[in-house]
Design a protein around this motif. Structure first.
Motif, mmCIF file in Angstrom:
data_model
loop_
_atom_site.group_PDB
_atom_site.id
_atom_site.type_symbol
_atom_site.label_atom_id
_atom_site.label_comp_id
_atom_site.label_asym_id
_atom_site.label_seq_id
_atom_site.Cartn_x
_atom_site.Cartn_y
_atom_site.Cartn_z
ATOM 1 N N HIS A 1 0.853 -1.203 0.000
ATOM 2 C CA HIS A 1 0.000 0.000 0.000
ATOM 3 C C HIS A 1 0.886 1.250 0.000
ATOM 4 C CE1 HIS A 1 -3.540 -2.483 0.868
ATOM 5 N NE2 HIS A 1 -2.763 -3.137 1.723
ATOM 6 N N PRO A 2 1.691 1.433 -1.066
ATOM 7 C CA PRO A 2 2.640 2.558 -1.063
ATOM 8 C C PRO A 2 1.974 3.923 -1.100
ATOM 9 C CG PRO A 2 2.557 1.510 -3.222
ATOM 10 C CD PRO A 2 1.770 0.641 -2.295
ATOM 11 N N TRP A 3 0.870 4.047 -1.841
ATOM 12 C CA TRP A 3 0.244 5.363 -1.958
ATOM 13 C C TRP A 3 -0.368 5.817 -0.644
ATOM 14 C CZ3 TRP A 3 1.701 8.494 -5.419
ATOM 15 C CH2 TRP A 3 2.061 8.065 -6.691
ATOM 16 N N GLU A 4 -0.893 4.895 0.140
ATOM 17 C CA GLU A 4 -1.425 5.268 1.445
ATOM 18 C C GLU A 4 -0.300 5.793 2.354
ATOM 19 O OE1 GLU A 4 -2.219 2.620 -0.217
ATOM 20 O OE2 GLU A 4 -4.410 2.535 -0.333
ATOM 21 N N PHE A 5 0.859 5.148 2.283
ATOM 22 C CA PHE A 5 2.005 5.590 3.083
ATOM 23 C C PHE A 5 2.473 6.973 2.635
ATOM 24 C CE2 PHE A 5 6.710 5.432 3.890
ATOM 25 C CZ PHE A 5 6.643 5.457 5.275
ATOM 26 N N ILE A 6 2.573 7.173 1.327
ATOM 27 C CA ILE A 6 2.976 8.477 0.792
ATOM 28 C C ILE A 6 1.967 9.544 1.193
ATOM 29 C CG2 ILE A 6 3.343 9.807 -1.325
ATOM 30 C CD1 ILE A 6 4.354 7.181 -2.622
ATOM 31 N N ARG A 7 0.666 9.215 1.100
ATOM 32 C CA ARG A 7 -0.361 10.190 1.460
ATOM 33 C C ARG A 7 -0.234 10.597 2.928
ATOM 34 N NH1 ARG A 7 -4.984 7.452 1.310
ATOM 35 N NH2 ARG A 7 -4.990 7.408 -0.950
ATOM 36 N N GLY A 8 0.025 9.621 3.807
ATOM 37 C CA GLY A 8 0.190 9.943 5.208
ATOM 38 C C GLY A 8 1.359 10.891 5.452
ATOM 39 N N LEU A 9 2.481 10.645 4.780
ATOM 40 C CA LEU A 9 3.644 11.515 4.936
ATOM 41 C C LEU A 9 3.374 12.913 4.381
ATOM 42 C CD1 LEU A 9 6.496 8.994 4.012
ATOM 43 C CD2 LEU A 9 6.118 10.050 6.250
ATOM 44 N N ILE A 10 2.751 12.977 3.195
ATOM 45 C CA ILE A 10 2.445 14.285 2.599
ATOM 46 C C ILE A 10 1.427 15.033 3.444
ATOM 47 C CG2 ILE A 10 1.447 15.460 0.596
ATOM 48 C CD1 ILE A 10 4.245 14.433 0.100
ATOM 49 N N HIS A 11 0.415 14.327 3.966
ATOM 50 C CA HIS A 11 -0.589 14.978 4.798
ATOM 51 C C HIS A 11 0.009 15.498 6.104
ATOM 52 C CE1 HIS A 11 -4.521 13.230 2.922
ATOM 53 N NE2 HIS A 11 -3.854 14.025 2.112
ATOM 54 N N SER A 12 1.102 14.899 6.559
ATOM 55 C CA SER A 12 1.711 15.352 7.812
ATOM 56 C C SER A 12 2.712 16.470 7.551
ATOM 57 C CB SER A 12 2.382 14.182 8.535
ATOM 58 O OG SER A 12 3.392 13.595 7.726
ATOM 59 N N HIS B 1 -3.363 10.107 -6.979
ATOM 60 C CA HIS B 1 -3.402 9.289 -5.763
ATOM 61 C C HIS B 1 -3.393 10.107 -4.452
ATOM 62 C CE1 HIS B 1 -2.803 5.410 -7.793
ATOM 63 N NE2 HIS B 1 -1.990 6.050 -8.611
ATOM 64 N N ILE B 2 -2.908 11.330 -4.486
ATOM 65 C CA ILE B 2 -2.759 12.119 -3.261
ATOM 66 C C ILE B 2 -3.659 13.349 -3.285
ATOM 67 C CG2 ILE B 2 -1.168 13.284 -1.707
ATOM 68 C CD1 ILE B 2 -0.567 10.319 -2.076
ATOM 69 N N GLY B 3 -3.385 14.286 -4.154
ATOM 70 C CA GLY B 3 -4.157 15.520 -4.223
ATOM 71 C C GLY B 3 -3.795 16.479 -3.095
ATOM 72 N N LEU C 1 10.356 8.055 2.410
ATOM 73 C CA LEU C 1 9.486 8.654 1.394
ATOM 74 C C LEU C 1 10.067 8.476 0.000
ATOM 75 C CD1 LEU C 1 7.108 10.416 0.414
ATOM 76 C CD2 LEU C 1 8.567 12.415 0.832
ATOM 77 N N THR C 2 11.334 8.829 -0.195
ATOM 78 C CA THR C 2 11.899 8.781 -1.540
ATOM 79 C C THR C 2 11.997 7.350 -2.068
ATOM 80 O OG1 THR C 2 14.149 8.875 -0.595
ATOM 81 C CG2 THR C 2 13.128 10.952 -1.273
ATOM 82 N N ASP C 3 12.285 6.400 -1.189
ATOM 83 C CA ASP C 3 12.312 5.003 -1.628
ATOM 84 C C ASP C 3 10.924 4.567 -2.117
ATOM 85 O OD1 ASP C 3 14.968 4.809 -1.003
ATOM 86 O OD2 ASP C 3 14.693 3.623 0.826
ATOM 87 N N THR C 4 9.890 5.024 -1.418
ATOM 88 C CA THR C 4 8.526 4.652 -1.823
ATOM 89 C C THR C 4 8.122 5.392 -3.089
ATOM 90 O OG1 THR C 4 8.037 4.432 0.547
ATOM 91 C CG2 THR C 4 6.181 4.334 -0.962
ATOM 92 N N LEU C 5 8.555 6.652 -3.233
ATOM 93 C CA LEU C 5 8.303 7.378 -4.486
ATOM 94 C C LEU C 5 8.968 6.662 -5.656
ATOM 95 C CD1 LEU C 5 8.781 11.100 -3.352
ATOM 96 C CD2 LEU C 5 6.619 9.957 -3.897
ATOM 97 N N ASP C 6 10.194 6.191 -5.452
ATOM 98 C CA ASP C 6 10.880 5.430 -6.510
ATOM 99 C C ASP C 6 10.069 4.189 -6.890
ATOM 100 O OD1 ASP C 6 13.012 7.194 -6.596
ATOM 101 O OD2 ASP C 6 14.263 6.012 -5.223
ATOM 102 N N ALA C 7 9.509 3.543 -5.886
ATOM 103 C CA ALA C 7 8.784 2.291 -6.135
ATOM 104 C C ALA C 7 7.538 2.502 -6.973
ATOM 105 C CB ALA C 7 8.418 1.636 -4.796
ATOM 106 N N VAL C 8 6.911 3.677 -6.871
ATOM 107 C CA VAL C 8 5.688 3.934 -7.638
ATOM 108 C C VAL C 8 5.955 4.758 -8.892
ATOM 109 C CG1 VAL C 8 4.199 3.725 -5.627
ATOM 110 C CG2 VAL C 8 5.116 5.978 -6.249
ATOM 111 N N GLY C 9 7.231 5.034 -9.191
ATOM 112 C CA GLY C 9 7.572 5.720 -10.434
ATOM 113 C C GLY C 9 7.458 7.227 -10.398
#
Length: 262
Positions: A171-182, A257-259, A220-228
């Motif tokens: 669930h990479p996008w959920e993790f990214i969204r949590g970091l961006i929302h924080s 995915h984020i917005g 964060l950056t590792d997960t961004l890499d994973a989703v392109g």
């Protein structure tokens, strides 16, 4: 921040102990409902009546099913704006995520995620100046958030356990969204360019994330890499604390995915 007189607090607790509703006490004493809720919880904690069922099970200890998508999002929020505390007199620690009043949608999402991850525990909101603290009490917080430890997050090592990484991978996008929302945002940048001798203003969207922890930025950056998603580091002076996503295709993917926060 306004500090209420001790006598007022004792009066509120007395009314609550007598069976009065939070809203009625708040109205009678002209005190925010969130403050009344907090006083009620502190009184219950003092008498060993903290919210949450004593038989609440843990995904790690008892094998209870875990909402993995909600957990991935909550983990991102925790790494950014969350912390775990164990106040004197409380039987169990609490997880608290601080959410600014500017983003009511974020507060709602945070509360939904907490309730999904901790279905047997009560989630409450404590009003502070300019924000609300979304809180849940559970004796299993350290099981689910092993990153907790003494000191600030950016002053100690932060790494995911293998079972956490498998959830983030799923669930990479959920993790990214949590970091961006924080600790992140979506903004509109602008620049001036000369076109045939004429100065023109161009605007373009950008996602930014700022955190002092090298480890959290790397997660964060590792997960961004994973989703392109392509990203760059924006260094202010000698401090590379800012991650930027500005390429058109990557911003479009983030928008999907984020917005923006709301």
């Amino acid at each position: 921040m306004h500090v209420h007189d001790t006598a007022i607090r004792h009066r509120a607790v007395s009314l609550l102990r007598g069976g009065a509703r939070n809203a009625d006490v708040a109205r009678e004493l002209n005190i925010p409902k969130g403050t009344i809720s907090y006083w009620k919880h502190m009184d219950r904690a003092k008498h060993g009546e903290c919210p949450g069922r004593p038989d609440a099970q843990c995904p790690r200890c008892d094998g209870r099913a875990l909402d993995r998508a909600a957990y991935s999002y909550l983990l991102g929020l925790y790494l950014g704006d969350g912390h775990i505390s164990h106040y004197s007199g409380h039987r169990v620690p609490n997880l608290m995520i601080t959410c600014a009043d500017d983003w009511p949608g974020l507060k709602n999402e945070c509360e939904r995620a907490m309730k999904a991850v901790f279905p047997d525990n009560s989630v409450c909101r404590v009003r502070k100046q300019g924000c609300q603290n979304i809180k849940v009490y559970s004796k299993h917080l350290h099981c689910l958030f092993p990153q907790h430890g003494p000191g600030r997050k950016h002053e100690r090592r932060i790494a995911l356990e293998p079972w956490q990484q498998s959830i983030v991978d799923a669930h990479p996008w959920e993790f990214i969204r949590g970091l961006i929302h924080s600790d992140g945002c979506r903004i509109t940048n602008w620049t001036i360019r000369l076109v045939q001798g004429i100065r023109k203003r161009y605007e373009y969207p950008r996602y930014r994330f700022a955190n002092k922890s090298d480890d959290i930025r790397r997660l964060l950056t590792d997960t961004l890499d994973a989703v392109g998603v392509e990203w760059t580091v924006l260094a202010r002076g000698s401090d590379p604390f800012n991650i930027s996503v500005a390429r058109k295709a990557s911003v479009a993917l983030m928008d999907l995915h984020i917005g923006p926060k709301h």
